[in-house]
Design a protein around this motif. Structure first.
Motif, PDB file in Angstrom:
ATOM      1  N   GLU A 126       0.855  -1.181   0.000  1.00  0.00           N
ATOM      2  CA  GLU A 126       0.000   0.000   0.000  1.00  0.00           C
ATOM      3  C   GLU A 126       0.898   1.240   0.000  1.00  0.00           C
ATOM      4  O   GLU A 126       1.746   1.393   0.870  1.00  0.00           O
ATOM      5  N   LEU A 127       0.709   2.103  -0.985  1.00  0.00           N
ATOM      6  CA  LEU A 127       1.521   3.307  -1.091  1.00  0.00           C
ATOM      7  C   LEU A 127       0.836   4.471  -0.398  1.00  0.00           C
ATOM      8  O   LEU A 127      -0.358   4.711  -0.588  1.00  0.00           O
ATOM      9  N   MET A 128       1.603   5.180   0.389  1.00  0.00           N
ATOM     10  CA  MET A 128       1.100   6.384   1.045  1.00  0.00           C
ATOM     11  C   MET A 128       1.101   7.537   0.045  1.00  0.00           C
ATOM     12  O   MET A 128       1.833   7.529  -0.947  1.00  0.00           O
ATOM     13  N   GLU A 129       0.277   8.539   0.330  1.00  0.00           N
ATOM     14  CA  GLU A 129       0.301   9.762  -0.462  1.00  0.00           C
ATOM     15  C   GLU A 129       1.438  10.622   0.087  1.00  0.00           C
ATOM     16  O   GLU A 129       1.268  11.386   1.028  1.00  0.00           O
ATOM     17  N   SER A 130       2.611  10.463  -0.503  1.00  0.00           N
ATOM     18  CA  SER A 130       3.828  11.057   0.041  1.00  0.00           C
ATOM     19  C   SER A 130       3.937  12.536  -0.315  1.00  0.00           C
ATOM     20  O   SER A 130       3.690  12.941  -1.458  1.00  0.00           O
ATOM     21  N   HIS A 131       4.335  13.339   0.662  1.00  0.00           N
ATOM     22  CA  HIS A 131       4.637  14.741   0.415  1.00  0.00           C
ATOM     23  C   HIS A 131       6.023  14.846  -0.225  1.00  0.00           C
ATOM     24  O   HIS A 131       6.993  14.294   0.292  1.00  0.00           O
ATOM     25  N   ILE A 132       6.112  15.549  -1.339  1.00  0.00           N
ATOM     26  CA  ILE A 132       7.422  15.803  -1.940  1.00  0.00           C
ATOM     27  C   ILE A 132       8.155  16.853  -1.101  1.00  0.00           C
ATOM     28  O   ILE A 132       9.331  16.713  -0.794  1.00  0.00           O
ATOM     29  N   PHE A 133       7.448  17.917  -0.730  1.00  0.00           N
ATOM     30  CA  PHE A 133       7.961  18.855   0.259  1.00  0.00           C
ATOM     31  C   PHE A 133       7.430  18.396   1.616  1.00  0.00           C
ATOM     32  O   PHE A 133       6.234  18.127   1.755  1.00  0.00           O
ATOM     33  N   PRO A 134       8.298  18.277   2.616  1.00  0.00           N
ATOM     34  CA  PRO A 134       7.856  17.735   3.906  1.00  0.00           C
ATOM     35  C   PRO A 134       6.607  18.421   4.441  1.00  0.00           C
ATOM     36  O   PRO A 134       6.427  19.633   4.274  1.00  0.00           O
ATOM     37  N   LYS A 135       5.772  17.638   5.106  1.00  0.00           N
ATOM     38  CA  LYS A 135       4.497  18.156   5.591  1.00  0.00           C
ATOM     39  C   LYS A 135       4.684  19.292   6.587  1.00  0.00           C
ATOM     40  O   LYS A 135       3.924  20.264   6.604  1.00  0.00           O
ATOM     41  N   PHE A 136       5.731  19.208   7.435  1.00  0.00           N
ATOM     42  CA  PHE A 136       5.939  20.280   8.402  1.00  0.00           C
ATOM     43  C   PHE A 136       6.272  21.589   7.706  1.00  0.00           C
ATOM     44  O   PHE A 136       5.977  22.683   8.216  1.00  0.00           O
ATOM     45  N   VAL A 137       6.875  21.504   6.509  1.00  0.00           N
ATOM     46  CA  VAL A 137       7.181  22.702   5.726  1.00  0.00           C
ATOM     47  C   VAL A 137       5.890  23.350   5.234  1.00  0.00           C
ATOM     48  O   VAL A 137       5.729  24.580   5.297  1.00  0.00           O
ATOM     49  N   ILE A 138       4.973  22.521   4.728  1.00  0.00           N
ATOM     50  CA  ILE A 138       3.693  23.051   4.254  1.00  0.00           C
ATOM     51  C   ILE A 138       2.943  23.715   5.404  1.00  0.00           C
ATOM     52  O   ILE A 138       2.402  24.821   5.263  1.00  0.00           O
ATOM     53  N   LYS A 139       2.911  23.057   6.552  1.00  0.00           N
ATOM     54  CA  LYS A 139       2.214  23.620   7.713  1.00  0.00           C
ATOM     55  C   LYS A 139       2.827  24.956   8.119  1.00  0.00           C
ATOM     56  O   LYS A 139       2.118  25.926   8.406  1.00  0.00           O
ATOM     57  N   HIS A 140       4.166  25.006   8.165  1.00  0.00           N
ATOM     58  CA  HIS A 140       4.834  26.249   8.552  1.00  0.00           C
ATOM     59  C   HIS A 140       4.556  27.347   7.531  1.00  0.00           C
ATOM     60  O   HIS A 140       4.296  28.502   7.908  1.00  0.00           O
ATOM     61  N   THR A 141       4.610  27.003   6.258  1.00  0.00           N
ATOM     62  CA  THR A 141       4.389  27.992   5.200  1.00  0.00           C
ATOM     63  C   THR A 141       3.000  28.606   5.323  1.00  0.00           C
ATOM     64  O   THR A 141       2.831  29.829   5.216  1.00  0.00           O
ATOM     65  N   LYS A 142       2.001  27.773   5.578  1.00  0.00           N
ATOM     66  CA  LYS A 142       0.634  28.271   5.710  1.00  0.00           C
ATOM     67  C   LYS A 142       0.427  29.020   7.027  1.00  0.00           C
ATOM     68  O   LYS A 142      -0.293  30.010   7.086  1.00  0.00           O
ATOM     69  N   LYS A 143       1.075  28.559   8.077  1.00  0.00           N
ATOM     70  CA  LYS A 143       0.935  29.217   9.380  1.00  0.00           C
ATOM     71  C   LYS A 143       1.532  30.615   9.365  1.00  0.00           C
ATOM     72  O   LYS A 143       1.035  31.527  10.038  1.00  0.00           O
ATOM     73  N   THR A 144       2.602  30.807   8.592  1.00  0.00           N
ATOM     74  CA  THR A 144       3.302  32.094   8.571  1.00  0.00           C
ATOM     75  C   THR A 144       2.980  32.907   7.325  1.00  0.00           C
ATOM     76  O   THR A 144       3.661  33.887   7.035  1.00  0.00           O
ATOM     77  N   GLY A 145       1.938  32.507   6.585  1.00  0.00           N
ATOM     78  CA  GLY A 145       1.606  33.232   5.368  1.00  0.00           C
ATOM     79  C   GLY A 145       0.165  33.065   4.955  1.00  0.00           C
ATOM     80  O   GLY A 145      -0.755  33.286   5.731  1.00  0.00           O
ATOM     81  N   SER A 146      -0.024  32.606   3.739  1.00  0.00           N
ATOM     82  CA  SER A 146      -1.354  32.476   3.170  1.00  0.00           C
ATOM     83  C   SER A 146      -1.943  31.101   3.462  1.00  0.00           C
ATOM     84  O   SER A 146      -1.229  30.124   3.666  1.00  0.00           O
TER      85      SER A 146
END
Length: 325
Positions: free
Chosen positions: A54-74
């Motif tokens: 079973e393949l996971m839906e893998s983040h190419i950019f780490p998930k913590f990066v996406i969370k930080h980007t959204k938390k500190t921006g749009s």
């Protein structure tokens, strides 16, 4: 040596949604919420372990990066090639098994705790161990594998056969811990707010400190190939082929076992400098979201009284009102 003609793919460049900001900071109220999609699985072959699972839906950019980007921006992201389409998450692909995801998650957690957060909090001397080398290769490897899977024309490029060798050697390291013999070079450049801009480039601070990007870089003379990936203020790349680079990256190269980064660093490597300049120029050529989308974006910004205090707000303000005087 001159590197004016730089080629690269555009698939992976994400930016936060912004419009042609012609208004000053506004003191209105309101918050914007977001929801993450459930991590779905799909049967297939794990790109790391080559096993059917079973393949996971893998983040190419780490998930913590996406969370930080959204938390500190749009709240939303947009791809430069699809400016009218809102994205609540970064690029994901059914790529890895649960076991492989766990291996990568261990290094992502280490990077977040030991490099990402300390640097953004102002620490200027960063000690690291082998976890940083693993994290960097795992990040660039994901970009490379995704390019191979999504770009049908990649096999026609002059460097394709070499990239296949890179992928094999990096995968051996990620699975078995065998340090790459030929394709061992990995670098990290830590950026900061842009204080001055003597070029005609626009949006420099925004790209340098906020954009998520990943691509393969080469030139028309076929003298170099680079795997490149960045998020926020962290720029990674690996020199796959180049006439000479050893003397230009001495304080940027990540050592496989341990080392220390002292900030500020010195970046004198011409191909990367030329690439970043050309990348910013290319992004500028792409259209902003249509007027209806821009109106939505501006209304959301105006409703958020703390927007201009966020890292994204400071970056946009710097580019628009300080660097574009």
């Amino acid at each position: 040596m001159r590197y004016h003609h730089i080629y690269f793919h555009k698939t992976f460049c994400f930016i936060e949604e912004i419009s042609d900001l012609n208004f000053a900071p506004s003191p209105s109220g309101g918050d914007v919420a977001c929801n993450y999609k459930k991590n779905l699985t799909l049967k297939g072959i794990c790109a790391l372990y080559d096993t059917e699972t079973e393949l996971m839906e893998s983040h190419i950019f780490p998930k913590f990066v996406i969370k930080h980007t959204k938390k500190t921006g749009s709240t939303y992201l947009r791809r430069v090639v699809e400016p009218n389409r809102r994205e609540q998450d970064g690029l994901k692909l059914h790529l890895l098994s649960f076991e492989a995801e766990q291996e990568f998650s261990l290094r992502e957690k280490w990077f977040a705790e030991n490099i990402f957060v300390p640097y953004l909090d102002g620490k200027l001397e960063l000690d690291y161990d082998g976890n940083l080398y693993y994290f960097a290769i795992s990040f660039l490897w994901r970009i490379l594998v995704t390019e191979m899977k999504k770009d049908g024309n990649l096999k026609d490029q002059w460097y394709f056969e070499e990239l296949k060798k890179v992928e094999i050697e990096w995968k051996d390291f990620l699975k078995n811990g065998k340090i790459p013999n030929k394709y061992h070079n990995v670098n990290l450049f830590l950026t900061d707010r842009v204080k001055s801009n003597t070029t005609d480039l626009k949006g420099v601070d925004f790209y340098i400190t906020r954009a998520l990007d990943g691509t393969i870089v080469d030139n028309q003379n076929h003298t170099f190939v680079i795997m490149y990936g960045k998020f926020n203020r962290f720029v990674f790349w690996s020199v796959i082929k180049s006439p000479d680079y050893s003397d230009e990256l001495y304080d940027l190269e990540i050592h496989p076992k341990k080392g220390t980064f002292e900030i500020p660093q010195s970046l004198d490597y011409a191909p990367i400098i030329s690439f970043i300049s050309n990348r910013i120029k290319e992004i500028e050529k792409y259209p902003l979201p249509n007027q209806a989308q821009q109106d939505k974006i501006e209304q959301e910004i105006k409703k958020n009284p703390k927007f201009w205090e966020s890292d994204l707000g400071k970056s946009l303000y710097n580019d628009k009102f300080n660097l574009e005087k």
